[in-house]
Design a protein around this motif. Structure first.
Motif, PDB file in Angstrom:
ATOM      1  N   ALA A  49       0.480  -1.369  -0.357  1.00  0.00           N
ATOM      2  CA  ALA A  49       0.253  -0.073  -0.268  1.00  0.00           C
ATOM      3  C   ALA A  49       0.754   1.168  -0.002  1.00  0.00           C
ATOM      4  N   LYS A  50       2.517   0.570   0.084  1.00  0.00           N
ATOM      5  CA  LYS A  50       3.185   2.149   0.691  1.00  0.00           C
ATOM      6  C   LYS A  50       3.684   2.855  -1.227  1.00  0.00           C
ATOM      7  N   ALA A  51       4.304   1.788  -1.672  1.00  0.00           N
ATOM      8  CA  ALA A  51       4.137   1.925  -3.050  1.00  0.00           C
ATOM      9  C   ALA A  51       2.864   2.251  -4.314  1.00  0.00           C
ATOM     10  N   ILE A  52       3.501   3.177  -5.097  1.00  0.00           N
ATOM     11  CA  ILE A  52       2.485   3.937  -5.757  1.00  0.00           C
ATOM     12  C   ILE A  52       1.722   2.836  -6.756  1.00  0.00           C
ATOM     13  N   LEU A  53       3.261   2.904  -7.810  1.00  0.00           N
ATOM     14  CA  LEU A  53       2.842   1.660  -9.026  1.00  0.00           C
ATOM     15  C   LEU A  53       1.997   0.701  -8.886  1.00  0.00           C
ATOM     16  N   SER A  54       2.322   0.128  -7.908  1.00  0.00           N
ATOM     17  CA  SER A  54       1.669  -1.051  -7.416  1.00  0.00           C
ATOM     18  C   SER A  54      -0.214  -0.886  -6.591  1.00  0.00           C
ATOM     19  N   VAL A  55      -0.265   0.112  -6.159  1.00  0.00           N
ATOM     20  CA  VAL A  55      -1.601   0.537  -5.808  1.00  0.00           C
ATOM     21  C   VAL A  55      -2.160   0.739  -7.620  1.00  0.00           C
ATOM     22  N   MET A  56      -2.237   1.299  -8.136  1.00  0.00           N
ATOM     23  CA  MET A  56      -2.278   1.628  -9.797  1.00  0.00           C
ATOM     24  C   MET A  56      -2.526   0.913 -10.406  1.00  0.00           C
ATOM     25  N   THR A  57      -1.739  -0.825 -10.321  1.00  0.00           N
ATOM     26  CA  THR A  57      -1.858  -1.533 -10.611  1.00  0.00           C
ATOM     27  C   THR A  57      -3.274  -2.567 -10.237  1.00  0.00           C
ATOM     28  N   LEU A  58      -4.308  -2.226  -9.200  1.00  0.00           N
ATOM     29  CA  LEU A  58      -5.607  -2.940  -8.396  1.00  0.00           C
ATOM     30  C   LEU A  58      -6.682  -2.501  -9.799  1.00  0.00           C
ATOM     31  N   GLY A  59      -6.032  -1.986 -10.394  1.00  0.00           N
ATOM     32  CA  GLY A  59      -7.669  -0.994 -11.428  1.00  0.00           C
ATOM     33  C   GLY A  59      -8.885  -0.988 -10.853  1.00  0.00           C
ATOM     34  N   ALA A  60      -8.816  -0.022  -9.007  1.00  0.00           N
ATOM     35  CA  ALA A  60      -9.850  -0.224  -8.295  1.00  0.00           C
ATOM     36  C   ALA A  60     -10.465   0.718  -9.018  1.00  0.00           C
ATOM     37  N   GLU A  61     -11.612   0.408  -9.078  1.00  0.00           N
ATOM     38  CA  GLU A  61     -12.972   1.353  -9.216  1.00  0.00           C
ATOM     39  C   GLU A  61     -14.063   2.043  -7.925  1.00  0.00           C
ATOM     40  N   GLN A  62     -14.736   3.316  -8.454  1.00  0.00           N
ATOM     41  CA  GLN A  62     -15.814   2.818  -7.676  1.00  0.00           C
ATOM     42  C   GLN A  62     -16.823   2.028  -7.206  1.00  0.00           C
ATOM     43  N   GLY A  63     -17.237   1.596  -6.324  1.00  0.00           N
ATOM     44  CA  GLY A  63     -17.553   0.415  -6.266  1.00  0.00           C
ATOM     45  C   GLY A  63     -17.392  -0.718  -5.641  1.00  0.00           C
ATOM     46  N   HIS A  64     -15.647  -1.568  -6.126  1.00  0.00           N
ATOM     47  CA  HIS A  64     -15.048  -2.047  -5.930  1.00  0.00           C
ATOM     48  C   HIS A  64     -14.784  -1.942  -3.968  1.00  0.00           C
ATOM     49  N   GLU A  65     -15.048  -3.637  -3.937  1.00  0.00           N
ATOM     50  CA  GLU A  65     -14.360  -3.864  -2.314  1.00  0.00           C
ATOM     51  C   GLU A  65     -12.248  -4.315  -2.158  1.00  0.00           C
ATOM     52  N   LEU A  66     -11.982  -3.370  -1.364  1.00  0.00           N
ATOM     53  CA  LEU A  66     -10.765  -3.517  -1.028  1.00  0.00           C
ATOM     54  C   LEU A  66     -10.669  -3.645  -0.180  1.00  0.00           C
ATOM     55  N   GLU A  67      -9.982  -4.591   0.348  1.00  0.00           N
ATOM     56  CA  GLU A  67      -9.235  -5.549   1.568  1.00  0.00           C
ATOM     57  C   GLU A  67      -7.584  -4.802   1.966  1.00  0.00           C
ATOM     58  N   LEU A  68      -7.885  -3.933   3.325  1.00  0.00           N
ATOM     59  CA  LEU A  68      -6.742  -3.608   4.079  1.00  0.00           C
ATOM     60  C   LEU A  68      -6.150  -4.886   5.114  1.00  0.00           C
ATOM     61  N   VAL A  69      -4.559  -4.274   5.021  1.00  0.00           N
ATOM     62  CA  VAL A  69      -4.049  -5.287   6.176  1.00  0.00           C
ATOM     63  C   VAL A  69      -2.901  -4.625   6.793  1.00  0.00           C
ATOM     64  N   ALA A  70      -3.242  -4.191   8.360  1.00  0.00           N
ATOM     65  CA  ALA A  70      -1.767  -3.909   8.658  1.00  0.00           C
ATOM     66  C   ALA A  70      -1.071  -5.030   9.695  1.00  0.00           C
ATOM     67  N   GLU A  71       0.111  -4.484   9.518  1.00  0.00           N
ATOM     68  CA  GLU A  71       0.841  -5.996  10.509  1.00  0.00           C
ATOM     69  C   GLU A  71       1.848  -5.115  10.945  1.00  0.00           C
ATOM     70  N   GLY A  72       1.559  -4.945  12.004  1.00  0.00           N
ATOM     71  CA  GLY A  72       3.259  -3.908  12.939  1.00  0.00           C
ATOM     72  C   GLY A  72       2.982  -3.205  13.928  1.00  0.00           C
ATOM     73  N   PRO A  73       3.773  -2.295  14.749  1.00  0.00           N
ATOM     74  CA  PRO A  73       3.751  -1.761  16.297  1.00  0.00           C
ATOM     75  C   PRO A  73       3.109  -0.081  15.419  1.00  0.00           C
ATOM     76  N   ASP A  74       1.744   0.160  14.851  1.00  0.00           N
ATOM     77  CA  ASP A  74       0.674   1.268  14.378  1.00  0.00           C
ATOM     78  C   ASP A  74       0.469   0.664  13.760  1.00  0.00           C
ATOM     79  N   GLU A  75      -0.453  -0.759  13.621  1.00  0.00           N
ATOM     80  CA  GLU A  75      -1.512  -1.507  12.289  1.00  0.00           C
ATOM     81  C   GLU A  75      -2.843  -1.102  12.486  1.00  0.00           C
ATOM     82  N   SER A  76      -3.357  -0.751  14.280  1.00  0.00           N
ATOM     83  CA  SER A  76      -4.504  -0.207  14.287  1.00  0.00           C
ATOM     84  C   SER A  76      -4.933   1.470  13.878  1.00  0.00           C
ATOM     85  N   GLU A  77      -3.486   1.650  13.799  1.00  0.00           N
ATOM     86  CA  GLU A  77      -3.914   3.741  13.238  1.00  0.00           C
ATOM     87  C   GLU A  77      -3.566   3.728  12.074  1.00  0.00           C
ATOM     88  N   ALA A  78      -2.992   2.342  11.346  1.00  0.00           N
ATOM     89  CA  ALA A  78      -2.772   2.291  10.192  1.00  0.00           C
ATOM     90  C   ALA A  78      -4.385   2.112   9.255  1.00  0.00           C
TER      91      ALA A  78
END
Length: 93
Positions: A49-78
């Motif tokens: 999620a920190k790499a712009i080109l990777s995020v752009m390749t998702l092709g995520a459009e309006q109405g799409h469902e995304l799954e966000l996963v965070a792992e680490g010291p501040d995962e809840s805040e992220a």
């Protein structure tokens, strides 16, 4: 520490393209945790999620469902910050 996971729906007009993608990546980059995002709608594998080109390749459009996963010291805040960003439609409207 358990990883944090959330499913969100893109409601902004342009989806995760250009400016919204840049905001998404900038927000993810503020945190020390590893953050990934994948499109459940398109069935993509998780990308950094920190790499712009990777995020752009998702092709995520309006109405799409995304799954966000965070792992680490501040995962809840992220997860909370990214969820809030998406639900605010990236400051559009």
């Amino acid at each position: 520490m358990e990883m944090q996971k959330v499913t969100v729906t893109l409601t902004n007009r342009v989806g995760l393209h250009a400016r919204p993608a840049a905001l998404f990546v900038q927000t993810a980059a503020r945190f020390r945790s590893n953050v990934t995002v994948r499109s459940l709608t398109r069935g993509t594998p998780p990308v950094n999620a920190k790499a712009i080109l990777s995020v752009m390749t998702l092709g995520a459009e309006q109405g799409h469902e995304l799954e966000l996963v965070a792992e680490g010291p501040d995962e809840s805040e992220a997860i909370a910050a990214l969820k809030e960003l998406i639900e605010s439609r990236f400051g559009e409207e």
